[in-house]
Design an enzyme around this catalytic site. Structure first.
Site, short mmCIF file in Angstrom:
data_model
loop_
_atom_site.label_atom_id
_atom_site.label_comp_id
_atom_site.label_asym_id
_atom_site.label_seq_id
_atom_site.Cartn_x
_atom_site.Cartn_y
_atom_site.Cartn_z
N ASP A 438 -15.35 32.34 -14.51
CA ASP A 438 -15.35 31.62 -15.77
C ASP A 438 -13.90 31.71 -16.27
OD1 ASP A 438 -16.11 30.51 -18.23
OD2 ASP A 438 -16.26 32.50 -19.09
N ASP A 617 -22.57 31.61 -19.30
CA ASP A 617 -22.48 32.09 -17.93
C ASP A 617 -23.71 32.85 -17.50
OD1 ASP A 617 -19.82 31.20 -17.67
OD2 ASP A 617 -19.14 32.96 -18.76
#
Lengths: 720, 54
Positions: A438, A617
């Site tokens: 990420d 996420d």
């Protein structure tokens, strides 16, 4: 303090008018914290005694007739500097505690049995080497050894018998099946031998086998319960208290008690506890952990707000539109659950080994019995040899091989600031060949820093910036020299801050607030105007972690491919990817999109490690083959991850992969050694060359070698 | 040689006492907080120590 040793346990049973409250306290690590917390909480009116368990972080408070509320205690603890949350142990946690005690007791009984059964076995072994030992003495020793060893073995073996039974009922054979069969058969044959005044009894071998296996089992349990404790910490501390605006003024309540329609006050710096609609107030939200977006989002009355967003500048009144359990966070939690299910299909190394081992050894024993009988050994001697095969090949080394390695590996990682949640996580991490990062908060630090400004302007603006808690102002203040704060400061939420620097009026904030006309003010910039000077603009951006590039290069050197999947806008993602020399990136992904992308990579045969911190996420973390989250991540993400690392360095990712791979190598070495050992010991037992002394030596010897090999983890691969 | 019939049960009895002690300690929660117990010994009991004269 008038507390007896067993205060915490005694509080529950003692006949007292008051009740008992339990809290989870974070950050207490030393004797001084312990003393301070217990003293201060015991001084709260209505509290009779307080006792903190430093190992689990659990604070048990015994209350009198007029009990203080949980919220009072939490506020007192927070004032002391320790975040706290009400502790509500789930069924699973209670069961795990019970299992831990059960294992310690079994371990103690096995140690007692092994030592004392062996006391009678030593004369028997001496008898094997031509020493004088009359038949009656030998039988006495055998019975004494059996009467001590057998009950201990039955008690200490219960965890194995139960697990073997559960596995057999499902039609599978795990490692506990051969262990249970081996132990029970050994005990039965040994009693039979003692009854017919035979020579070979193996009572001590049965108990010491269980002792060694229980050590492995207990280590595995410790590893899991420590990780679970850390996870419970995170979950409980999500946002412990919210401020409810009722008819009788402000009230602090646990988040779980908020209902739909309640009016809440969210101060700057607090996270939104539930989904809601803004009733009044102007502020901006930091959504970095929710969506991965870097720029703060302005909010005003009437806007919809989601749980988990961080309120930055102004106080807001919020009307709850969902209870805590139904908030946006909960929707993501369901995605996480779905992901975790796919992962639970992973078969652990030890079980893979058992699947190979069980049929081979058991058909070998059967062949020994049938073959021996056919070849004219007689049924009793053939049976004895078949049992000897089972005993000597009993997977003692196999049972210890993996847990010993994993506990050494995870304590090594723990010292470097990486928390491993389970042994299976290490096994999966060792297999990965692709890393998905990420961007916000993982590759970058997740907070803005000043970019390319004139140092003289910064020095002028810093005193005013210091008076504000807005993240951009804080970044500006951090970049400036250490000068006294501006005077007469007034902050207008969502606009900026005004004050006097050395007597001159100054304004810092959005373009229009600083008196600049006709400029569209972005969310990653501040304007600064001093009485008699032209307004200047400061721009900010989220900077990369200092060793991000270096860590990626280390991953490439290990033949691991890397890509970025981000929820942020394409512009900032492309910029970060460019700075890191990365070609593979995707931006503006939804949480479901991220999870789908990870699933797609895995369907293509890749083993993906997901490193992420945001709520967006969490689903991808749960669905990936292995997952890591930084310690700054939102709790849902930390829960979905297998490993959590602290500190600013991304090097932890590389280190964790290295240690996991080394652990896998050690475990495979241990399996190799066990196989080699069985290759030698099996035929020896078939030929009748094994007696109780050889069995005892071989068993403890092989376990010792496996454990020593595991301890090499501590030094292998260089220590920093 | 007959002494063994006295000594063997006696040694087991001693070991059983040890086992019972261990059993009691585990069930009594003495293994529940090793970190806390290690720290607690460092704490001064405030009530027992008189204020030092200034």
């Amino acid at each position: 303090m008038a507390l007896t040793y067993d205060a915490a346990a005694g509080l529950a049973t003692q006949d007292r008018p008051g009740g008992r409250l339990e809290l989870l306290v974070k950050g207490a690590r030393c004797a001084a914290c312990l003393g301070k917390i217990e003293r201060e909480i015991a001084a709260v009116p209505g509290v009779e005694a307080a006792r903190l368990n430093l190992t689990t972080g659990k604070l048990t408070v015994a209350t009198g007739v007029r009990a203080p509320s949980l919220a009072d205690l939490i506020e007192r603890l927070e004032a002391l500097g320790y975040p706290a949350a009400p502790y509500d142990p789930g069924e699973a946690a209670i069961a795990a505690d019970r299992e831990g005690r059960r294992l310690i007791l079994a371990l103690g009984v096995a140690a007692f049995g092994a030592g004392n059964a062996m006391m009678f076995s030593v004369p028997l072994w001496a008898g094997l080497f031509g020493q004088e030992l009359g038949e009656s003495t030998r039988t006495f020793m055998q019975w004494a050894s059996g009467l001590i060893g057998a009950p201990c073995a039955l008690y200490a073996g219960m965890p194995f018998f139960q697990s073997a039974w559960r596995s057999l009922r499902k039609g599978r054979a795990n490692m506990d099946v051969p262990i249970s069969i081996g132990v029970l058969l050994t005990l039965a044959i040994s009693f039979f031998e003692a009854a017919i005044h035979g020579r070979d009894t193996y009572f001590d071998a049965a108990v010491s086998l269980l002792l060694l296996l229980l050590v492995g089992r207990y280590l595995d349990h410790r590893l899991r319960s420590r990780a679970r404790g850390a996870a419970a910490d995170l979950l409980a501390l999500q946002s412990p208290l919210a401020t409810l605006l009722g008819a009788d003024g402000e009230r602090r309540v646990p988040v779980g008690e908020i209902g739909v329609g309640d009016e809440l006050l969210v101060r700057p710096g607090e996270r939104l506890p539930v989904d809601g609609v803004v009733e009044s107030g102007v502020s901006s939200f930091d959504n970095a952990l929710l969506t991965g977006e870097t720029a703060p989002q302005p909010v005003k009355a009437g806007d919809v707000a989601h749980a988990g967003a961080l309120n930055l500048t102004g106080a807001l009144r919020l009307r709850a539109t969902a209870a805590s359990a139904d908030s946006a966070v909960a929707a993501i939690a369901r995605l996480v659950e779905a992901g975790a299910q796919t992962r639970s299909r992973y078969v652990r190394l030890a079980d893979k080994a058992a699947a190979l081992y069980v049929p081979v050894v058991h058909s070998l024993a059967a062949a020994t019995f049938i073959g021996g009988w056919i070849l004219g050994l007689g049924p009793l001697e053939a049976l004895l040899r078949a049992v000897a095969v089972l005993i000597i090949t009993c997977p003692c080394a196999l049972g210890l091989a993996v847990p010993a390695v994993q506990i050494t590996a995870s304590s090594r990682l723990f010292r470097q600031g990486v928390l491993v949640k389970s042994g299976a996580a290490l096994e999966r991490l060792a297999e990965i060949d692709h890393v998905v990062f990420d961007k916000t908060g993982v590759l970058t630090l997740g907070r803005p820093s000043l970019e390319g400004a004139d140092p003289r302007d910064v020095a002028l603006a810093a005193p005013l910036a210091r008076a504000s808690s807005h993240p951009l102002a804080r970044a500006l203040a951090a970049a400036g020299p250490d000068r006294p704060m501006a005077q007469d400061t007034v902050e207008t939420a969502g606009q900026g801050i005004e004050g006097r620097i050395d007597g001159r009026r100054a304004r810092l904030g959005r373009a229009e607030f600083a008196g600049v006309e006709g400029v569209a003010s972005g969310e990653t910039e501040l304007w600064f105007a001093l009485e008699d000077r032209e307004p200047v603009r400061f721009t900010f951006r989220d900077s990369l972690r200092p060793d991000a590039r270096q860590s990626l290069e280390a991953l490439w050197a290990r033949r691991i491919t890397v890509e970025i999947l981000s929820g942020d806008l394409p512009g900032p993602v492309a910029e970060a990817a460019g700075a890191l020399g990365l070609k593979a990136w995707a931006a503006a992904l939804t949480p479901a999109g991220k999870a789908a992308a990870v699933r797609q990579r895995q369907a293509g045969g890749r083993k993906v490690l997901m490193v992420g911190d945001g709520l967006n996420d969490a689903a991808a973390l749960a669905g990936a083959h292995a997952a890591m989250a930084p310690g700054t991540a939102l709790d849902a993400s930390q829960n979905a991850a297998d490993l959590v690392f602290s500190g600013e360095s991304l090097g932890a990712v590389v280190l964790a992969i290295d240690v996991a791979r080394a652990a896998r190598r050690r475990a495979l070495e241990n399996f190799g050694f066990s196989a080699l050992y069985n290759l030698v010991a099996g035929p020896m037992a078939m030929l009748g060359l094994v007696n109780p002394f050889v069995a005892a030596l071989a068993m403890s010897g092989s376990s010792l070698i496996v454990t020593l090999n595991a301890l090499r983890m501590n030094t292998a691969g260089g220590r920093k | 040689m007959n002494i063994i019939f006295l000594l063997a049960p006696f040694s087991i009895l001693l070991a059983l006492i040890g086992l019972a002690g261990f059993w009691w300690a585990v069930r009594n929660g003495q293994y529940d907080d090793p970190a806390g117990d290690a720290s607690r010994i460092l704490l001064d009991d405030a009530q027992d120590v008189p204020e030092p004269p200034l």
